[in-house]
Design an enzyme around this catalytic site. Structure first.
Site, PDB file in Angstrom:
ATOM      1  N   ASP A  10       0.836  -1.197   0.090  1.00 28.67           N
ATOM      2  CA  ASP A  10      -0.088   0.102   0.027  1.00 28.67           C
ATOM      3  C   ASP A  10       1.002   1.328   0.106  1.00 28.67           C
ATOM      4  O   ASP A  10       2.100   1.174   0.134  1.00 28.67           O
ATOM      5  CB  ASP A  10      -0.745   0.028   1.384  1.00 28.67           C
ATOM      6  N   SER A  11       0.476   2.435  -0.219  1.00 29.53           N
ATOM      7  CA  SER A  11       1.113   3.614  -0.234  1.00 29.53           C
ATOM      8  C   SER A  11       1.593   3.764   1.278  1.00 29.53           C
ATOM      9  O   SER A  11       2.384   4.625   1.569  1.00 29.53           O
ATOM     10  CB  SER A  11       0.188   4.899  -0.537  1.00 29.53           C
ATOM     11  N   CYS A  73      -4.403  -1.315  -1.928  1.00 25.10           N
ATOM     12  CA  CYS A  73      -4.499   0.036  -2.072  1.00 25.10           C
ATOM     13  C   CYS A  73      -5.518   0.505  -2.967  1.00 25.10           C
ATOM     14  O   CYS A  73      -5.488  -0.034  -4.393  1.00 25.10           O
ATOM     15  CB  CYS A  73      -3.202   0.530  -2.393  1.00 25.10           C
ATOM     16  N   CYS A 186     -10.915   3.124  -0.120  1.00 28.76           N
ATOM     17  CA  CYS A 186      -9.447   3.312   0.180  1.00 28.76           C
ATOM     18  C   CYS A 186      -9.291   2.389   1.200  1.00 28.76           C
ATOM     19  O   CYS A 186     -10.200   2.311   2.151  1.00 28.76           O
ATOM     20  CB  CYS A 186      -9.183   5.022   0.458  1.00 28.76           C
ATOM     21  N   HIS A 188      -7.217   2.761   3.892  1.00 32.52           N
ATOM     22  CA  HIS A 188      -7.223   3.460   5.017  1.00 32.52           C
ATOM     23  C   HIS A 188      -8.444   3.687   5.876  1.00 32.52           C
ATOM     24  O   HIS A 188      -8.338   3.948   6.930  1.00 32.52           O
ATOM     25  CB  HIS A 188      -6.569   5.003   4.673  1.00 32.52           C
TER      26      HIS A 188
HETATM   27  N1  DGL Z   1      -4.674   3.111   1.004  1.00 31.98           N
HETATM   28  C1  DGL Z   1      -4.595   3.894  -0.204  1.00 31.98           C
HETATM   29  C2  DGL Z   1      -5.589   3.700  -1.008  1.00 31.98           C
HETATM   30  O1  DGL Z   1      -6.665   2.821  -0.795  1.00 31.98           O
HETATM   31  C3  DGL Z   1      -4.138   5.128   0.047  1.00 31.98           C
HETATM   32  C4  DGL Z   1      -4.278   6.383  -0.792  1.00 31.98           C
HETATM   33  C5  DGL Z   1      -3.321   7.404  -0.789  1.00 31.98           C
HETATM   34  O2  DGL Z   1      -2.255   7.046  -0.530  1.00 31.98           O
HETATM   35  O3  DGL Z   1      -3.577   8.466  -1.046  1.00 31.98           O
HETATM   36  O4  DGL Z   1      -6.242   4.560  -1.974  1.00 31.98           O
END
Ligand code: DGL
Length: 271
Positions: A10-11, A73, A186, A188
């Protein structure tokens, strides 16, 4: 049987909502997680940058002998899934289709809400998948760009006045549209689940995209006879591109288990 690990990335920390579910559902599987905490958030960036970052994330993960990669992500899944699947000779699983399948199964009225990052909403990928699986559904979508920085900074509890303000600001259109199901597009966002549920009420089903993709992983391992021989005690390794200490502290909250001291920092720009 296949004892190789599953790579998950993930990011940042959001993908840990998928890892938590993976550990719960498939406790014998070994997992290698990478969170690009040095470059999060991805969601406000252009497609070229997201694709470049995603390729590096996968290149790092593939330094391990993996049996599958999970793009935990929403932003990368909506922007780069096809590219990553084409470029890598192992199963690459994103979060979009699994989340939409769960939403379509959950909705009674066909009024489905979608929240995600700017890049995710701009891609239209979730809506396209809803149209394929439930053509009569009405989708209300909204980008919530401030949710990720809030979560990454540990601000997601209901009762936190700033969180409540943000949730009310972003989610008012879903009350108006009377959605009965909201896709947290997302990974998060499940951290904000309690605050979101408090605002939208019990009548709205919240679908966690990270948790939903574990169904697909479980099915794939079963169908291809690729499960780990262990049924318990899977090995987990955690990597981040920013401070391992900060990652460990926050990741422990995401995972609901203390992993402090277990994470390692890597230089993702070298991949
Ligand atoms: N968890 C990422 C997602 O699902 C986070 C997004 C991000 O880095 O902006 O989109």
């Amino acid at each position: 049987m296949d004892d190789r690990a599953i790579g998950v990335f993930d990011s940042g920390m959001g993908g840990l909502t998928a890892v938590r579910e993976l550990i719960r559902r498939l406790p014998g599987e070994d997992v290698v997680y990478f969170g690009d905490t040095g470059r999060v958030p991805y969601g406000g960036r252009g497609a070229d940058t997201i694709i470049k970052y995603a390729r590096q994330d996968v290149a790092f993960l593939r330094t391990f002998d993996l049996k599958a990669i999970v793009i935990a992500c929403g932003t990368v899944s909506t922007t780069a899934l096809d590219i990553l699947a084409r470029e890598n000779p192992l199963p690459v699983i994103g979060v979009v289709e699994p989340a939409v399948r769960s939403a379509v199964a959950a909705t009674r009225t066909g009024r489905i809400g979608l929240v995600g990052t700017k890049a995710t909403i701009a891609s239209g990928a979730y809506e396209r998948t809803v149209r394929e699986l439930m053509p009569q559904a009405e989708v209300t979508a909204r980008a919530c760009p401030l949710f990720v920085p809030f979560v990454e900074n540990g601000r997601y509890q209901p009762g936190d006045p700033l969180v409540e303000l943000l949730v009310a600001e972003y989610l008012a259109p879903f009350r108006e549209a009377e959605v009965d199901t909201l896709i947290l597009g997302c990974t998060h966002y499940p951290l904000l689940k309690d605050a979101i549920a408090a605002y939208l009420g019990d009548g709205v089903r919240l679908i966690s995209s990270g948790a939903a993709c574990v169904d697909t992983v479980a099915r794939l391992l079963e169908e291809r006879d690729m499960k780990n021989a262990k049924t318990q005690g899977g090995l987990r390794r955690y990597f981040a591109s920013d401070s391992a200490q900060d990652f460990g502290a926050l990741a422990s909250i995401f995972l609901g288990e203390d992993i402090q001291g277990q994470a390692q920092q890597i230089a993702i720009e070298n991949y």
